[in-house]
Design a protein around this motif. Sequence first.
Motif, PDB file in Angstrom:
ATOM      1  N   ARG A   6       0.835  -1.208   0.000  1.00 16.71           N
ATOM      2  CA  ARG A   6       0.000   0.000   0.000  1.00 16.71           C
ATOM      3  C   ARG A   6       0.867   1.255   0.000  1.00 16.71           C
ATOM      4  NH1 ARG A   6      -5.038   0.302   0.409  1.00 16.71           N
ATOM      5  NH2 ARG A   6      -5.242  -1.771   1.309  1.00 16.71           N
ATOM      6  N   ALA A   7       1.967   1.230   0.737  1.00 15.33           N
ATOM      7  CA  ALA A   7       2.853   2.396   0.787  1.00 15.33           C
ATOM      8  C   ALA A   7       3.431   2.712  -0.587  1.00 15.33           C
ATOM      9  CB  ALA A   7       3.974   2.164   1.799  1.00 15.33           C
ATOM     10  N   LEU A   8       3.805   1.688  -1.347  1.00 13.90           N
ATOM     11  CA  LEU A   8       4.345   1.926  -2.686  1.00 13.90           C
ATOM     12  C   LEU A   8       3.264   2.494  -3.603  1.00 13.90           C
ATOM     13  CD1 LEU A   8       6.603   1.868  -4.742  1.00 13.90           C
ATOM     14  CD2 LEU A   8       6.075  -0.553  -5.162  1.00 13.90           C
ATOM     15  N   VAL A   9       2.058   1.966  -3.537  1.00 15.24           N
ATOM     16  CA  VAL A   9       0.959   2.506  -4.348  1.00 15.24           C
ATOM     17  C   VAL A   9       0.755   3.984  -4.027  1.00 15.24           C
ATOM     18  CG1 VAL A   9      -1.522   2.426  -4.810  1.00 15.24           C
ATOM     19  CG2 VAL A   9      -0.225   0.305  -4.649  1.00 15.24           C
ATOM     20  N   ASP A  10       0.740   4.318  -2.740  1.00 12.52           N
ATOM     21  CA  ASP A  10       0.537   5.713  -2.333  1.00 12.52           C
ATOM     22  C   ASP A  10       1.617   6.630  -2.903  1.00 12.52           C
ATOM     23  OD1 ASP A  10      -1.708   4.923  -0.915  1.00 12.52           O
ATOM     24  OD2 ASP A  10      -0.696   4.958   1.040  1.00 12.52           O
ATOM     25  N   VAL A  11       2.875   6.196  -2.845  1.00 12.80           N
ATOM     26  CA  VAL A  11       3.981   7.005  -3.371  1.00 12.80           C
ATOM     27  C   VAL A  11       3.867   7.158  -4.884  1.00 12.80           C
ATOM     28  CG1 VAL A  11       6.486   7.044  -3.744  1.00 12.80           C
ATOM     29  CG2 VAL A  11       5.572   6.518  -1.487  1.00 12.80           C
ATOM     30  N   LEU A  12       3.564   6.080  -5.573  1.00 10.71           N
ATOM     31  CA  LEU A  12       3.458   6.138  -7.035  1.00 10.71           C
ATOM     32  C   LEU A  12       2.321   7.058  -7.469  1.00 10.71           C
ATOM     33  CD1 LEU A  12       4.096   2.380  -7.909  1.00 10.71           C
ATOM     34  CD2 LEU A  12       5.714   4.295  -8.070  1.00 10.71           C
ATOM     35  N   LEU A  13       1.190   6.977  -6.789  1.00  5.65           N
ATOM     36  CA  LEU A  13       0.073   7.851  -7.126  1.00  5.65           C
ATOM     37  C   LEU A  13       0.407   9.314  -6.827  1.00  5.65           C
ATOM     38  CD1 LEU A  13      -2.946   5.667  -5.957  1.00  5.65           C
ATOM     39  CD2 LEU A  13      -2.237   6.171  -8.312  1.00  5.65           C
ATOM     40  N   ASP A  14       1.155   9.565  -5.755  1.00  2.00           N
ATOM     41  CA  ASP A  14       1.602  10.936  -5.445  1.00  2.00           C
ATOM     42  C   ASP A  14       2.541  11.456  -6.532  1.00  2.00           C
ATOM     43  OD1 ASP A  14       0.098  11.096  -3.128  1.00  2.00           O
ATOM     44  OD2 ASP A  14       1.799  10.708  -1.783  1.00  2.00           O
ATOM     45  N   LEU A  15       3.463  10.607  -6.985  1.00  2.00           N
ATOM     46  CA  LEU A  15       4.375  11.005  -8.067  1.00  2.00           C
ATOM     47  C   LEU A  15       3.585  11.374  -9.321  1.00  2.00           C
ATOM     48  CD1 LEU A  15       7.230   8.339  -7.843  1.00  2.00           C
ATOM     49  CD2 LEU A  15       7.460  10.794  -7.423  1.00  2.00           C
ATOM     50  N   ALA A  16       2.602  10.559  -9.662  1.00  2.00           N
ATOM     51  CA  ALA A  16       1.788  10.805 -10.854  1.00  2.00           C
ATOM     52  C   ALA A  16       0.994  12.098 -10.711  1.00  2.00           C
ATOM     53  CB  ALA A  16       0.853   9.625 -11.104  1.00  2.00           C
ATOM     54  N   SER A  17       0.404  12.295  -9.563  1.00  2.00           N
ATOM     55  CA  SER A  17      -0.384  13.502  -9.324  1.00  2.00           C
ATOM     56  C   SER A  17       0.490  14.755  -9.397  1.00  2.00           C
ATOM     57  CB  SER A  17      -1.055  13.412  -7.954  1.00  2.00           C
ATOM     58  OG  SER A  17      -1.761  14.589  -7.667  1.00  2.00           O
ATOM     59  N   ASP A  18       1.674  14.701  -8.789  1.00  2.00           N
ATOM     60  CA  ASP A  18       2.592  15.846  -8.795  1.00  2.00           C
ATOM     61  C   ASP A  18       3.081  16.176 -10.199  1.00  2.00           C
ATOM     62  OD1 ASP A  18       2.279  16.013  -6.059  1.00  2.00           O
ATOM     63  OD2 ASP A  18       4.237  15.118  -5.595  1.00  2.00           O
ATOM     64  N   ALA A  19       3.243  15.161 -11.040  1.00  2.00           N
ATOM     65  CA  ALA A  19       3.766  15.374 -12.391  1.00  2.00           C
ATOM     66  C   ALA A  19       2.686  15.790 -13.389  1.00  2.00           C
ATOM     67  CB  ALA A  19       4.439  14.106 -12.896  1.00  2.00           C
ATOM     68  N   ASP A  20       1.434  15.536 -13.069  1.00  2.00           N
ATOM     69  CA  ASP A  20       0.318  15.834 -13.970  1.00  2.00           C
ATOM     70  C   ASP A  20       0.382  17.291 -14.426  1.00  2.00           C
ATOM     71  OD1 ASP A  20      -2.057  15.708 -15.353  1.00  2.00           O
ATOM     72  OD2 ASP A  20      -3.303  15.252 -13.624  1.00  2.00           O
ATOM     73  N   PRO A  21       0.372  17.581 -15.712  1.00  2.00           N
ATOM     74  CA  PRO A  21      -0.107  16.790 -16.844  1.00  2.00           C
ATOM     75  C   PRO A  21       0.988  15.994 -17.562  1.00  2.00           C
ATOM     76  CG  PRO A  21       0.220  19.021 -17.573  1.00  2.00           C
ATOM     77  CD  PRO A  21       0.584  18.974 -16.105  1.00  2.00           C
ATOM     78  N   ASP A  22       2.181  15.933 -17.001  1.00  2.65           N
ATOM     79  CA  ASP A  22       3.256  15.147 -17.615  1.00  2.65           C
ATOM     80  C   ASP A  22       3.201  13.704 -17.135  1.00  2.65           C
ATOM     81  OD1 ASP A  22       4.366  17.348 -19.017  1.00  2.65           O
ATOM     82  OD2 ASP A  22       5.372  17.999 -17.174  1.00  2.65           O
ATOM     83  N   ARG A  23       3.826  12.821 -17.925  1.00  2.60           N
ATOM     84  CA  ARG A  23       3.931  11.405 -17.568  1.00  2.60           C
ATOM     85  C   ARG A  23       5.030  11.182 -16.545  1.00  2.60           C
ATOM     86  NH1 ARG A  23       3.199   7.023 -21.557  1.00  2.60           N
ATOM     87  NH2 ARG A  23       5.153   6.323 -20.693  1.00  2.60           N
ATOM     88  N   VAL A  24       4.908  10.107 -15.789  1.00  2.00           N
ATOM     89  CA  VAL A  24       5.967   9.633 -14.906  1.00  2.00           C
ATOM     90  C   VAL A  24       6.247   8.196 -15.295  1.00  2.00           C
ATOM     91  CG1 VAL A  24       6.576   8.979 -12.547  1.00  2.00           C
ATOM     92  CG2 VAL A  24       5.351  11.102 -12.959  1.00  2.00           C
ATOM     93  N   THR A  25       7.519   7.849 -15.398  1.00  2.00           N
ATOM     94  CA  THR A  25       7.936   6.475 -15.644  1.00  2.00           C
ATOM     95  C   THR A  25       9.076   6.169 -14.696  1.00  2.00           C
ATOM     96  OG1 THR A  25       7.378   6.643 -17.991  1.00  2.00           O
ATOM     97  CG2 THR A  25       8.866   4.861 -17.359  1.00  2.00           C
TER      98      THR A  25
END
Length: 140
Positions: A6-25
Motif C-alpha cells: 500500500r505504501a508503494l501505491v501511495d507514493v506512485l500515485l503521489d508522483l503521478a499527481s505531482d507530475a500531472d499533466p506530464d507522464r511519470v515512468t
Amino acid sequence: MVYITRALVDVLLDLASDADPDRVTTGVSVMPAGELEGTTELAPETPVFTDFFLPDPDNALNAVFGVDLTTPARQTQGQFVSHPLRELEVTKRDDLAQVIFVAVPPWELDEQSFGAFDRRGRRQPLEVVDARPPDQSLTD
C-alpha cells in the motif's frame, strides 16, 4: 497474482499527481514476502513490489523513449507509468517490463485508476498488501 505494498501505491500515485499533466515512468522492484513485516498470509518466497527508483525528469533518454534506460534492468522487476491523458492500459511505450503498473487520473487506488498489466498489455489480478520492508539505513 501481482502483489504490491500500500505504501508503494501511495507514493506512485503521489508522483503521478505531482507530475500531472506530464507522464511519470520509473522502475519498481520486489522483495520476498518473507523479508517483509505484515505478510504472514503469503508464502515467504512470494515477490511483493515494495520499492521504486526516483524518476529523473532531466534524463534525455527517459524524455525521448518514455522509459528509464539508466536503471539496470536486473534491479527492477517492474515499471510504473502514469497516463494523464489516456485510458488505463499499456501502450507501446510502456512494454519493457514483466509487470507494468499504470495509473490514470483521478490518481486513486481503484479499478478504474490503477492496475497491473503483463508486457503484452493483459490486465493482471492485483492485491495490495499492508506490509512494509524492514527498516534500513543508508549504511546497510
